[in-house]
Scaffold this motif. Structure first.
Motif, short mmCIF file in Angstrom:
data_model
loop_
_atom_site.label_atom_id
_atom_site.label_comp_id
_atom_site.label_asym_id
_atom_site.label_seq_id
_atom_site.Cartn_x
_atom_site.Cartn_y
_atom_site.Cartn_z
N GLU A 72 0.80 -1.23 0.00
CA GLU A 72 0.00 0.00 0.00
C GLU A 72 0.83 1.28 0.00
O GLU A 72 0.39 2.30 -0.52
N ARG A 73 2.00 1.23 0.58
CA ARG A 73 2.80 2.46 0.72
C ARG A 73 4.08 2.43 -0.12
O ARG A 73 4.62 3.48 -0.43
N GLY A 74 4.59 1.25 -0.41
CA GLY A 74 5.81 1.15 -1.20
C GLY A 74 7.07 1.36 -0.38
O GLY A 74 7.91 0.48 -0.28
N ALA A 75 7.20 2.54 0.21
CA ALA A 75 8.39 2.87 0.99
C ALA A 75 8.03 2.99 2.46
O ALA A 75 6.89 3.28 2.83
N LEU A 76 9.02 2.76 3.31
CA LEU A 76 8.80 2.90 4.75
C LEU A 76 8.64 4.38 5.11
O LEU A 76 9.30 5.24 4.54
N PRO A 77 7.76 4.68 6.06
CA PRO A 77 7.68 6.06 6.56
C PRO A 77 8.88 6.36 7.46
O PRO A 77 9.74 5.50 7.67
N ARG A 78 8.90 7.54 8.01
CA ARG A 78 10.02 7.92 8.87
C ARG A 78 10.12 7.00 10.08
O ARG A 78 11.22 6.67 10.54
#
Length: 216
Positions: free
Chosen positions: A173-179
């Protein structure tokens, strides 16, 4: 070469880790391969298991039919424990009619004076009774970490089986990790002093989970 590059090069040489590019490429290839170790086979209803595991970790759990019922339930739950009817909400849940239920809420980043923090969650993990929370402009981590009481809204359809499933959903759903990715398994606790468990040592001393709807 800068001083920083020189220091890091000497560190790598000292620990025998010279080829950083090759090691980075190997790590990325392994991540992209999607390999995972053995996982448990969970039987029964995932939402029921999540609720039971969360309660075993000292969270309290309630179930409501929909989001419209949440503010009144929160007000009732806080009043029953003689807790303030004041809260900071993450922006993703700020649109609920908190004032109609008699709650004084503001949204945004939590501060020391906020007694209650109300947040959503990205998903919940049935295996361990754990919430997966992602930091972001609409979901500041302080809302779930700073107030003494944390109330989390958990859509039943967002309960997954395992930690691996949670990360797979995040990737899809997001592709990349958040902070930051925070995992919440009940109230904060420590046993550092005389091996006696104390709740609320490094964060909320109460965690209340409101599971919304039915599992899909």
């Amino acid at each position: 070469m800068s001083a920083r590059d020189d220091i890091l090069a000497r560190v790598r040489a000292g620990v025998g880790k010279g080829d950083a590019d090759a090691r980075r490429a190997a790590a990325l290839a392994r991540l992209q391969a999607g390999q995972s170790g053995p996982q448990p086979t969970l039987t029964g209803d995932l939402v029921e298991r999540f609720c039971a595991k969360a309660e075993s970790l000292a969270s309290t759990v309630a179930r409501v039919d929909g989001y419209a019922a949440v503010p009144a339930h929160v007000a009732e739950w806080l009043s029953a424990r003689q807790l303030p009817l004041q809260a900071v909400t993450a922006l993703d849940v700020a649109g609920l009619d908190w004032a109609e239920a008699g709650l004084s809420c503001h949204s945004g980043v939590a501060v020391d004076a906020d007694p209650v923090g109300i947040s959503g969650c990205f998903c919940a993990i049935a295996e361990t009774g754990t919430l997966m929370l992602l930091s972001g402009p609409a979901t500041p981590a302080s809302v779930s970490l700073l107030p003494e009481t944390h109330i989390a809204l958990v859509p039943a359809a967002r309960v997954v089986a395992t930690m691996e499933d949670a990360f797979a959903l995040l990737k899809a759903e997001r592709g990349a990790l958040p902070r930051a990715v925070n995992f919440v398994s009940g109230p904060s606790r420590t046993g550092d002093i005389e091996q006696t468990i104390v709740l609320g040592a490094h964060g909320p001393c109460r965690v209340h989970l409101i599971v919304i709807g039915e599992n899909s």
